[in-house]
Design an enzyme around this catalytic site. Sequence first.
Site, mmCIF file in Angstrom:
data_model
loop_
_atom_site.group_PDB
_atom_site.id
_atom_site.type_symbol
_atom_site.label_atom_id
_atom_site.label_comp_id
_atom_site.label_asym_id
_atom_site.label_seq_id
_atom_site.Cartn_x
_atom_site.Cartn_y
_atom_site.Cartn_z
ATOM 1 N N GLY A 1 0.816 -1.211 0.000
ATOM 2 C CA GLY A 1 0.000 0.000 0.000
ATOM 3 C C GLY A 1 0.849 1.258 0.000
ATOM 4 N NE ARG B 1 -3.997 -5.550 0.251
ATOM 5 C CZ ARG B 1 -3.438 -4.668 1.084
ATOM 6 N NH1 ARG B 1 -2.487 -3.864 0.658
ATOM 7 N NH2 ARG B 1 -3.812 -4.610 2.348
ATOM 8 C CD GLU C 1 -5.600 -1.407 0.493
ATOM 9 O OE1 GLU C 1 -5.416 -2.421 1.206
ATOM 10 O OE2 GLU C 1 -5.593 -0.260 0.953
ATOM 11 C CB SER D 1 -0.291 -4.964 11.236
ATOM 12 O OG SER D 1 -1.572 -4.547 10.807
ATOM 13 C CG ASP D 2 -4.488 -4.187 13.326
ATOM 14 O OD1 ASP D 2 -3.801 -3.885 12.328
ATOM 15 O OD2 ASP D 2 -5.716 -4.282 13.299
HETATM 16 N N1 HPA Z 1 -8.818 -2.114 9.216
HETATM 17 C C1 HPA Z 1 -8.620 -1.941 7.914
HETATM 18 N N2 HPA Z 1 -7.468 -2.201 7.334
HETATM 19 C C2 HPA Z 1 -6.463 -2.652 8.091
HETATM 20 C C3 HPA Z 1 -6.611 -2.856 9.442
HETATM 21 C C4 HPA Z 1 -7.855 -2.568 10.016
HETATM 22 O O1 HPA Z 1 -8.033 -2.716 11.223
HETATM 23 N N3 HPA Z 1 -5.421 -3.300 9.922
HETATM 24 C C5 HPA Z 1 -4.581 -3.368 8.876
HETATM 25 N N4 HPA Z 1 -5.208 -2.985 7.764
#
Ligand code: HPA
Length: 240
Positions: A20, A87, A180, A202-203
């Site tokens: 991205g 991607r 995306e 990542s989360d």
């Molecule tokens: N929301 C949308 N896109 C993302 C998120 C999210 O929590 N984390 C990483 N990309």
Amino acid sequence: MTPHIAAEMGDFAKTVLMPGDPKRSAYIAEHFLEAPKLVNNLRGVQGYTGYYKDVPVSVMASGMGIPSISIYAHELYTFFGVENIIRVGTAGALRADMPLGTVVAGMAACTDSNVMSQLGLDAVFAPTADFMLLANAVSKSRELGMNMSVGSLYSTDLFYDDLNRWKKMADLGVLAIEMEAAGLYLTAAQTGQKALAICSISDNMITGVAMDGKERESAFRDMMIIALETAKAMDKLPVA
Ligand code: HPA
């Protein structure tokens, strides 16, 4: 030259890796490609072409969201001879038991985006990854002993969603949220080309945990190696 890419036919390789973030694109070119050459820098969206194990591979950023990736993917597929876009992004896990750093390949991409209703279909199009790209990514990840989950992604238009609609997607078994994949898969379908989205977690939307910089780096590395090995495997395929 197209409205968004200042390059010539032949400047991009058959496969383009697409993070991205434009800075990520430069980082990938510098750290993962040999002899990278800058082929686009319109709007600061740097595109590079170099080599991975002697196979030409390009990298260019998509920007954030379905409209942005759809523009870049359309122009690459239509005007620059690109056949495969992979991607390489981040996503939020929709399962409590999915550790940070997990690499997830999107077999399909659900979306809340209105683009699907603009197709004029009296039905709902189901955006999916290209099977050969996905099959190669799965077999390469296994050969390398990397643990990659495969399932559905949820490509949302709303990063900040007060209604937490992702919970319903989680109930339907969707693995991760990003912004995306559905646009990329739709654009590939519209142009008759191939796409795959691979994301590193990542989360976590359920537990609220998020990665620190160091964890991000190593998860990113696994995802990149899978994407590059997939690009290499696709290079050997005969022209469709
Ligand atoms: N929301 C949308 N896109 C993302 C998120 C999210 O929590 N984390 C990483 N990309």
